[in-house]
Design a protein around this motif. Structure first.
Motif, short mmCIF file in Angstrom:
data_model
loop_
_atom_site.label_atom_id
_atom_site.label_comp_id
_atom_site.label_asym_id
_atom_site.label_seq_id
_atom_site.Cartn_x
_atom_site.Cartn_y
_atom_site.Cartn_z
N VAL A 68 0.86 -1.20 0.00
CA VAL A 68 0.00 0.00 0.00
C VAL A 68 0.89 1.24 0.00
O VAL A 68 1.75 1.39 0.88
CB VAL A 68 -0.93 0.00 1.22
N SER A 69 0.69 2.11 -0.97
CA SER A 69 1.57 3.26 -1.16
C SER A 69 1.72 4.11 0.09
O SER A 69 2.82 4.57 0.43
CB SER A 69 1.04 4.13 -2.30
N LEU A 70 0.62 4.35 0.79
CA LEU A 70 0.66 5.24 1.95
C LEU A 70 1.22 4.55 3.19
O LEU A 70 1.55 5.22 4.17
CB LEU A 70 -0.74 5.79 2.23
N ARG A 207 22.25 18.05 4.92
CA ARG A 207 20.87 18.14 5.39
C ARG A 207 19.88 18.25 4.24
O ARG A 207 18.77 17.72 4.31
CB ARG A 207 20.72 19.34 6.33
N LEU A 208 20.28 18.92 3.18
CA LEU A 208 19.42 19.03 2.01
C LEU A 208 19.18 17.65 1.39
O LEU A 208 18.11 17.39 0.83
CB LEU A 208 20.05 19.97 0.97
N GLY A 209 20.15 16.76 1.49
CA GLY A 209 19.99 15.40 0.98
C GLY A 209 18.88 14.66 1.70
O GLY A 209 18.08 13.96 1.08
N MET A 210 18.81 14.83 3.03
CA MET A 210 17.74 14.21 3.81
C MET A 210 16.38 14.73 3.35
O MET A 210 15.43 13.96 3.14
CB MET A 210 17.93 14.50 5.29
N VAL A 211 16.28 16.05 3.21
CA VAL A 211 15.02 16.67 2.79
C VAL A 211 14.62 16.19 1.40
O VAL A 211 13.45 15.86 1.15
CB VAL A 211 15.13 18.21 2.81
N PHE A 212 15.59 16.11 0.51
CA PHE A 212 15.32 15.67 -0.86
C PHE A 212 14.80 14.23 -0.88
O PHE A 212 13.81 13.92 -1.56
CB PHE A 212 16.60 15.77 -1.69
N CYS A 213 15.45 13.33 -0.14
CA CYS A 213 15.03 11.92 -0.13
C CYS A 213 13.65 11.76 0.49
O CYS A 213 12.85 10.95 0.02
CB CYS A 213 16.06 11.08 0.62
N MET A 214 13.36 12.53 1.54
CA MET A 214 12.03 12.47 2.14
C MET A 214 10.97 12.95 1.16
O MET A 214 9.91 12.35 1.03
CB MET A 214 11.99 13.32 3.41
N ALA A 215 11.29 14.04 0.44
CA ALA A 215 10.33 14.59 -0.52
C ALA A 215 10.08 13.60 -1.66
O ALA A 215 8.93 13.39 -2.07
CB ALA A 215 10.85 15.91 -1.07
N VAL A 216 11.14 12.98 -2.17
CA VAL A 216 10.99 12.00 -3.25
C VAL A 216 10.14 10.82 -2.79
O VAL A 216 9.30 10.31 -3.54
CB VAL A 216 12.38 11.52 -3.73
N THR A 217 10.34 10.39 -1.55
CA THR A 217 9.57 9.27 -1.01
C THR A 217 8.09 9.63 -0.87
O THR A 217 7.21 8.86 -1.28
CB THR A 217 10.13 8.86 0.36
N VAL A 218 7.81 10.79 -0.30
CA VAL A 218 6.42 11.20 -0.09
C VAL A 218 5.72 11.42 -1.43
O VAL A 218 4.60 10.93 -1.65
CB VAL A 218 6.35 12.48 0.76
N PHE A 219 6.36 12.13 -2.35
CA PHE A 219 5.75 12.36 -3.66
C PHE A 219 5.57 11.05 -4.43
O PHE A 219 4.60 10.87 -5.16
CB PHE A 219 6.60 13.34 -4.48
N GLY A 220 6.52 10.12 -4.26
CA GLY A 220 6.40 8.83 -4.91
C GLY A 220 5.21 8.05 -4.39
O GLY A 220 4.49 7.41 -5.16
N ALA A 221 4.99 8.11 -3.07
CA ALA A 221 3.85 7.41 -2.47
C ALA A 221 2.53 8.03 -2.93
O ALA A 221 1.58 7.33 -3.26
CB ALA A 221 3.95 7.45 -0.95
N VAL A 222 2.47 9.36 -2.95
CA VAL A 222 1.25 10.05 -3.37
C VAL A 222 0.94 9.77 -4.83
O VAL A 222 -0.20 9.50 -5.21
CB VAL A 222 1.38 11.57 -3.12
N GLY A 224 1.85 7.16 -6.51
CA GLY A 224 1.45 5.76 -6.63
C GLY A 224 0.00 5.55 -6.27
O GLY A 224 -0.67 4.67 -6.81
N ALA A 225 -0.49 6.36 -5.34
CA ALA A 225 -1.87 6.22 -4.88
C ALA A 225 -2.87 6.97 -5.75
O ALA A 225 -4.01 6.54 -5.92
CB ALA A 225 -1.99 6.69 -3.43
N PHE A 226 -2.43 8.12 -6.32
CA PHE A 226 -3.40 8.97 -6.99
C PHE A 226 -3.03 9.43 -8.40
O PHE A 226 -3.88 9.90 -9.14
CB PHE A 226 -3.64 10.25 -6.14
N LYS A 229 -0.21 8.40 -14.03
CA LYS A 229 0.54 8.80 -15.22
C LYS A 229 1.97 9.22 -14.91
O LYS A 229 2.82 9.21 -15.80
CB LYS A 229 -0.19 9.95 -15.92
N VAL A 230 2.24 9.61 -13.68
CA VAL A 230 3.59 10.10 -13.36
C VAL A 230 4.31 9.22 -12.34
O VAL A 230 5.48 9.47 -12.01
CB VAL A 230 3.54 11.54 -12.81
N LYS A 231 3.66 8.18 -11.81
CA LYS A 231 4.24 7.42 -10.70
C LYS A 231 5.56 6.75 -11.05
O LYS A 231 6.43 6.59 -10.18
CB LYS A 231 3.24 6.40 -10.17
N TRP A 232 5.73 6.35 -12.33
CA TRP A 232 6.94 5.61 -12.67
C TRP A 232 8.17 6.51 -12.75
O TRP A 232 9.30 6.02 -12.90
CB TRP A 232 6.75 4.87 -13.98
#
Length: 288
Positions: A68-70, A207-222, A224-226, A229-232
């Motif tokens: 489950v994406s979320l 620190r920017l690397g942490m923020v970037f990886c968190m953002a990529v993960t959250v946007f990837g999950a969102v 994938g769920a909604f 067309k852009v999830k891949w």
């Protein structure tokens, strides 16, 4: 002989860093992460199983977490918290670099991150098994909880749909195969995260690397769920087994082998960039 020494030095560094984890606050983070995951996901599965009398497969909690994406966001986000000081260069980093070289130091850091990721996934999988053990069974078939409950208890199912595996998972694989495939894909994603963190550290913006990886993960999950067309575009979608299929249709949306190739190419690309940047990186005991 030189190649063997290089490989040995990589494993030596990864082992040194990994052993220190068990005497640090990382253990506390792991405990709280397991409790949080258990109370929010595994505990709800146990409650629903007891309420309806439908048995669970002991592997299904971990499969649900990775399907489950979320929910799957929990794995990489906790991984990032566990790597709060990654790459580790505060404990004799300059001496380790002088002993084994910059590139081997980098590879050792990535291998250490892989150890942490594998440990975290192993612990959360074991926690899911233990959490539902009193109502669960071990089998390589999907349980009545996932395949029959929606017929016998439609109201319960309607109110708790997020705690049930979708048709794209149940119809396309068996519990053990889905769990192993999902684990392998997620570990590759965690390696990608570790490589990205190294690149940002080499660039002096850790620190920017942490923020970037968190953002990529959250946007990837969102996505994938909604946003089909852009999830891949996001690597997280490639790490979710269920995202590769359209419900019960035989033809996959994206073949799993393509996701393995995607991660292989991405890891090689990031590795090549890391090797180039590592040559100019000053590994010392400085603090940011």
């Amino acid at each position: 002989m030189r190649c063997i020494r290089s490989i040995h030095s990589v494993f030596w560094l990864a082992g040194c860093l990994y052993r220190k984890v068990w005497s640090s606050k990382t253990v506390i983070i792991l405990i709280f992460a397991v409790i949080f995951t258990g109370e929010t996901i595994f505990g709800k599965l146990l409650s629903l199983s007891e309420q309806t009398g439908c048995a669970l497969n002991c592997l299904e909690p971990a499969v649900l977490l990775m399907s489950v994406s979320l929910y799957i966001m929990i794995i990489p986000l906790v991984f990032l918290v566990l790597l709060f000081d990654f790459p580790n260069n505060h404990t004799g980093g300059i001496f380790m670099m002088a002993r084994i070289g910059r590139w081997r130091w980098t590879c050792g850091q990535i291998l250490y991150a892989f150890y942490i990721g594998a440990t975290w996934m192993g612990i959360v999988t074991a926690a899911g098994i233990v959490w539902v053990s009193r109502v669960g069974v071990f089998s390589n078939q999907w349980s009545p909880f996932m395949t029959e409950l929606y017929v016998d208890f439609p109201e319960v199912y309607a109110l708790n749909q997020s705690y049930f595996l979708g048709a794209s998972t149940v119809a396309q694989g068996k519990p053990l195969g889905v769990l192993l495939t999902g684990t392998a894909l997620m570990l590759l994603y965690l390696v990608v995260i570790a490589q990205i963190l190294c690149l940002f550290r080499f660039a002096g913006v850790k620190r920017l690397g942490m923020v970037f990886c968190m953002a990529v993960t959250v946007f990837g999950a969102v996505s994938g769920a909604f946003l089909d067309k852009v999830k891949w575009i996001f690597p997280l979608a490639h790490s979710i087994y269920s995202q590769h299929f359209r419900e019960i249709f035989v033809e996959p949306e994206c073949r799993i082998v393509y996701s393995f190739l995607y991660f292989a190419g991405l890891i090689l690309l990031l590795g090549a960039v890391s090797r180039r940047m590592a040559k100019n990186f000053q590994i010392g005991d400085e603090c940011e």
